[in-house]
Scaffold this motif. Structure first.
Motif, short mmCIF file in Angstrom:
data_model
loop_
_atom_site.label_atom_id
_atom_site.label_comp_id
_atom_site.label_asym_id
_atom_site.label_seq_id
_atom_site.Cartn_x
_atom_site.Cartn_y
_atom_site.Cartn_z
N ALA A 57 0.85 -1.19 0.00
CA ALA A 57 0.00 0.00 0.00
C ALA A 57 0.89 1.24 0.00
CB ALA A 57 -0.90 0.00 1.23
N SER A 58 0.50 2.23 -0.78
CA SER A 58 1.29 3.46 -0.86
C SER A 58 0.37 4.67 -0.97
CB SER A 58 2.21 3.42 -2.08
OG SER A 58 1.45 3.47 -3.27
N PHE A 59 0.91 5.82 -0.62
CA PHE A 59 0.12 7.04 -0.73
C PHE A 59 -0.17 7.35 -2.20
CE2 PHE A 59 -0.66 11.67 -0.26
CZ PHE A 59 -1.79 11.55 0.53
N GLU A 60 0.70 6.94 -3.07
CA GLU A 60 0.46 7.13 -4.51
C GLU A 60 -0.82 6.43 -4.94
OE1 GLU A 60 2.61 6.11 -8.79
OE2 GLU A 60 3.70 5.81 -6.93
N ARG A 61 -1.06 5.23 -4.42
CA ARG A 61 -2.29 4.51 -4.76
C ARG A 61 -3.51 5.17 -4.13
NH1 ARG A 61 -1.00 -1.35 -3.33
NH2 ARG A 61 -3.22 -1.61 -3.60
N VAL A 62 -3.36 5.74 -2.93
CA VAL A 62 -4.45 6.50 -2.32
C VAL A 62 -4.81 7.66 -3.25
CG1 VAL A 62 -5.11 8.03 -0.41
CG2 VAL A 62 -3.90 5.89 0.07
N LEU A 63 -3.80 8.41 -3.67
CA LEU A 63 -4.03 9.56 -4.55
C LEU A 63 -4.69 9.16 -5.86
CD1 LEU A 63 -0.73 11.59 -4.03
CD2 LEU A 63 -3.01 12.10 -3.11
N SER A 64 -4.33 8.00 -6.39
CA SER A 64 -4.93 7.52 -7.64
C SER A 64 -6.44 7.35 -7.50
CB SER A 64 -4.31 6.20 -8.08
OG SER A 64 -2.96 6.37 -8.40
N GLN A 65 -6.87 6.77 -6.39
CA GLN A 65 -8.31 6.56 -6.19
C GLN A 65 -9.03 7.88 -5.88
OE1 GLN A 65 -9.60 3.11 -3.98
NE2 GLN A 65 -7.79 1.97 -4.62
N LEU A 66 -8.37 8.78 -5.18
CA LEU A 66 -8.97 10.09 -4.93
C LEU A 66 -9.13 10.85 -6.24
CD1 LEU A 66 -7.13 11.23 -1.67
CD2 LEU A 66 -9.35 10.08 -1.89
N GLU A 67 -8.19 10.69 -7.13
CA GLU A 67 -8.27 11.33 -8.45
C GLU A 67 -9.43 10.77 -9.26
OE1 GLU A 67 -5.49 11.85 -12.42
OE2 GLU A 67 -4.55 11.33 -10.53
N ILE A 68 -9.65 9.47 -9.17
CA ILE A 68 -10.80 8.86 -9.86
C ILE A 68 -12.10 9.49 -9.36
CG2 ILE A 68 -12.17 6.72 -10.01
CD1 ILE A 68 -9.41 5.24 -10.16
N PHE A 69 -12.22 9.65 -8.06
CA PHE A 69 -13.43 10.26 -7.50
C PHE A 69 -13.62 11.67 -8.07
CE2 PHE A 69 -15.63 12.63 -4.06
CZ PHE A 69 -16.78 11.87 -3.97
N ARG A 70 -12.57 12.48 -8.02
CA ARG A 70 -12.68 13.87 -8.49
C ARG A 70 -12.91 13.97 -9.99
NH1 ARG A 70 -7.91 14.84 -5.91
NH2 ARG A 70 -7.00 15.45 -7.88
N ASN A 71 -12.21 13.15 -10.76
CA ASN A 71 -12.22 13.33 -12.22
C ASN A 71 -13.24 12.49 -12.97
OD1 ASN A 71 -10.15 15.18 -11.95
ND2 ASN A 71 -8.56 13.66 -12.30
N ARG A 72 -13.68 11.37 -12.39
CA ARG A 72 -14.60 10.50 -13.11
C ARG A 72 -15.97 10.36 -12.48
NH1 ARG A 72 -11.26 5.15 -13.96
NH2 ARG A 72 -13.25 4.45 -14.80
N MET A 73 -16.12 10.85 -11.25
CA MET A 73 -17.39 10.64 -10.56
C MET A 73 -18.08 11.93 -10.16
SD MET A 73 -16.02 7.46 -8.27
CE MET A 73 -17.56 7.02 -7.49
N VAL A 74 -17.33 12.91 -9.70
CA VAL A 74 -17.93 14.16 -9.25
C VAL A 74 -18.17 15.06 -10.45
CG1 VAL A 74 -17.64 16.20 -7.81
CG2 VAL A 74 -16.88 13.98 -6.97
N ARG A 75 -19.43 15.08 -10.84
CA ARG A 75 -19.90 15.90 -11.97
C ARG A 75 -21.33 16.30 -11.64
NH1 ARG A 75 -17.18 12.27 -15.87
NH2 ARG A 75 -15.15 13.24 -16.12
N PRO A 76 -21.76 17.47 -12.12
CA PRO A 76 -23.12 17.93 -11.78
C PRO A 76 -24.21 16.90 -12.05
CG PRO A 76 -21.91 19.68 -12.85
CD PRO A 76 -21.03 18.45 -12.91
N ALA A 77 -24.14 16.16 -13.14
CA ALA A 77 -25.20 15.20 -13.45
C ALA A 77 -25.02 13.86 -12.73
CB ALA A 77 -25.26 14.96 -14.96
#
Length: 180
Positions: A57-77
């Motif tokens: 486990a690494s912080f890099e992998r934590v950041l990867s999943q946080l990025e998925i949330f921000r970039n692929r999931m959080v959208r107005p629709a």
């Protein structure tokens, strides 16, 4: 008004494992936007889970999943990120809006670096489950036989979480309570 809140899903790790998967309606995900709508789920907690199947486990992998949330999931629709207590009052005013909140499932990816706690908070993480089944640098898990509880660094982690405003959780069984 009754609101449905689901406090755990592994959609982030599944989206990380399969970059072609879609939060919108992918049947491989236990939670998708479509399923949240069908189940009338107003708030979903998305866990950052770092399977040991992919190595340490690494912080890099934590950041990867946080990025998925921000970039692929959080959208107005699709989904709105829940970041502040004040937003909780907004939940339920619109039957169409869906909210997501982030948690860490185990602190292994923090790598014992307490500076990462503040960074996680700034990136939207609001819950931190300190252990899962097994021991990590912060505490023993529920399947550990030694009942060691928190390490000194783990106690510092809990203090840092409280200072930051991050909710931390740690499960102990009644027979462990007298030893901690």
């Amino acid at each position: 008004m009754v609101l449905t809140v689901d406090f755990h899903c592994d959609a982030l790790s599944k989206l990380w494992e399969d970059p072609k998967a879609s939060f919108v309606d992918d049947p491989k995900l236990d939670v998708s936007r479509e399923r949240m709508t069908e189940g009338d789920v107003a708030l979903q907690v998305f866990a950052v889970f770092l399977s040991n199947h992919y190595g340490r486990a690494s912080f890099e992998r934590v950041l990867s999943q946080l990025e998925i949330f921000r970039n692929r999931m959080v959208r107005p629709a699709l989904l709105e990120a829940l970041l502040w207590r004040e937003q909780v009052q907004q939940i339920g005013h619109s039957r169409r809006k869906r909210y997501g909140i982030l948690s860490l499932e185990g602190v292994d990816g923090i790598e014992s670096n307490l500076h990462y706690v503040q960074l996680c908070y700034e990136l939207g993480v609001r819950f931190m489950g300190i252990t899962w089944n097994y021991a990590n640098w912060a505490a023993d898990g529920v399947l550990e036989q030694r009942n060691g509880g928190f390490t000194e660094r783990g106690r510092e982690l809990v203090e840092k979480c409280h200072e930051t405003g991050l909710y931390s959780t740690y499960l102990i069984y009644p027979e462990q309570a007298s030893g901690n």
